[in-house]
Motif scaffolding. Structure first.
Motif, short mmCIF file in Angstrom:
data_model
loop_
_atom_site.label_atom_id
_atom_site.label_comp_id
_atom_site.label_asym_id
_atom_site.label_seq_id
_atom_site.Cartn_x
_atom_site.Cartn_y
_atom_site.Cartn_z
N TRP A 1 0.84 -1.19 0.00
CA TRP A 1 0.00 0.00 0.00
C TRP A 1 0.88 1.24 0.00
N ASP A 2 0.29 2.34 -0.44
CA ASP A 2 1.06 3.59 -0.44
C ASP A 2 1.43 4.02 0.97
N GLY A 3 0.53 3.82 1.91
CA GLY A 3 0.79 4.25 3.27
C GLY A 3 0.77 5.76 3.40
N ASP A 4 1.32 6.25 4.50
CA ASP A 4 1.39 7.68 4.78
C ASP A 4 2.80 8.16 4.47
N PRO A 5 2.97 9.18 3.62
CA PRO A 5 4.32 9.62 3.27
C PRO A 5 5.13 10.13 4.46
N HIS A 6 4.45 10.49 5.55
CA HIS A 6 5.14 10.98 6.74
C HIS A 6 5.41 9.89 7.76
N GLU A 7 4.80 8.69 7.57
CA GLU A 7 4.93 7.63 8.58
C GLU A 7 5.14 6.23 8.01
N GLY A 8 4.95 6.04 6.72
CA GLY A 8 4.99 4.70 6.18
C GLY A 8 3.70 3.96 6.50
#
Length: 383
Positions: free
Chosen positions: A259-266
């Protein structure tokens, strides 16, 4: 006396009078909160903001583990019922705190050591690092746990620790003790008793009242909640699920690795109270954070303080412009208000953090905020 000399005298007298006023105020255990245009030695705003603050820091497991082994040789259960190393933040020393509201401690138990029960107002967890025989008994549920398993010992719940199975085991603890201490709400109780034949009898070991797999059998399937059991175990002050098994978390992380996830947290997955969907404790909560091979997070800043233990992999973090390298089983302190970005240094292997945060307390008090920066460096309000 000239006009110039008269003005100098007035200024000099005022400075002397202010100095005397400040001395008398501080002697009386008070603090002046005002600003003056005079060049006095007291900068009230700066002093007010100059309280002790946590600093970013990494404790290395390579230094912790030998100390644990030495302590195990020198401190037996006849000497003390507790044998842990608490991580002290250099910015907060000598206070027992790894960040302002939480501390992490490492515990090594020799084979088949079982400590007597106790309870306390701080909430705590145990997270397995080495060995398959870590033991925690919580309110009548005997939990044996291994690497990656998280066990709750909630506020005011009787519990005891140790090992079974004939081998050493190491786990780390996270407690909200510094927060509870600040609120003047600390209490400990070591006088564990049970009723036998109508009499209250002191006990060194809790009697089992639940099957050893109770937490998993009742709460182990997400979205399903049995109606035929009491969900207020331990007084209902926390999640009633005492143990969260690593294989469940690992499977969830693996299922979302693409998944892309959160760019600030993975990729971040929270441990939650299965009866509410909220944090496991009212004060602090826990999560697993995965950085895919070579992944680098964008900078973010939040008011919550964090403690991060790399369970898998190695890499580095940039905290307020300073680099901190970390590896497996280390602990990284990220004080609230710090800008942070994480980097997985491996092109092939993931990094998995076990994380703790005091965000639940801040959210309950409407104090929590979170910011980030995008690739262009623009400031974003995230929460």
């Amino acid at each position: 006396m000239s006009t110039h000399e008269s003005a100098d005298t007035v200024i000099s007298n005022k400075k002397a009078a202010l100095a005397g006023l400040y001395d008398d105020i501080h002697t009386s255990n008070m603090f002046p909160f005002w600003a003056t245009s005079e060049g006095v030695d007291h900068d009230e705003i700066k002093q007010l903001m100059a309280t002790s603050k946590a600093v970013p820091f990494v404790w290395k497991y390579g230094e912790i583990e030998p100390l644990l082994q030495r302590a195990a040789q020198l401190i037996t259960m006849d000497d003390s019922e507790r044998r842990s190393l608490i991580l002290i933040n250099p910015g907060l020393a000598p206070k027992r705190a790894s960040v302002s509201t939480m501390y992490t401690a490492y515990r090594l138990n020799d084979p088949d050591e079982i400590m007597p029960p106790h309870k306390h107002s701080p909430s705590a967890i145990r997270f397995g690092l080495t060995g398959t025989g870590n033991f925690t008994g919580v309110e009548g549920e005997d939990v044996v746990f291994g690497p990656g398993d998280m066990v709750l010992t909630p506020n005011d719940a009787w519990h005891n620790h140790g090992t079974v199975g004939g081998e050493q085991a190491v786990n780390l603890s996270v407690l909200d003790l510094p927060l509870v201490e600040t609120l003047n709400a600390i209490h400990f109780d070591h006088n564990y008793t049970e009723m036998e034949d109508g009499k209250e009898v002191e006990k060194k070991v809790q009697s089992a009242r639940y099957p050893s797999d109770y937490s998993q059998s009742i709460y182990g399937e997400g979205g399903l909640r049995p109606r035929f059991v009491d969900h207020k175990r331990g007084g209902g002050l926390s999640s009633p699920m005492w143990v969260y098994r690593w294989e469940k978390m690992e499977a969830a992380l693996d299922a979302h690795k693409d998944w892309d996830g959160d760019p600030h947290e993975g990729i971040v997955i929270d441990y939650v109270d299965p009866t509410t969907g909220g944090p496991v404790f009212r004060t602090i909560s826990f999560y697993a954070q995965m950085l895919r091979p070579g992944e680098k997070t964008l900078p973010q800043r939040e008011t919550a303080s964090l403690l991060l233990a790399p369970f898998r992999g190695k890499g580095h973090s940039i905290i307020d412009g300073e680099r901190f390298d970390w590896g497996q089983f280390d602990t990284l302190a990220v004080p609230g208000g710090s800008w942070v970005e994480h980097v997985n240094d491996s092109p092939n292997e993931p990094v998995i953090f076990f994380g703790a945060t005091d965000a639940p307390t801040q959210k309950a008090l409407y104090l929590y905020k979170r910011w980030g920066r995008n690739q262009a460096g623009d400031l974003l309000r995230l929460a």
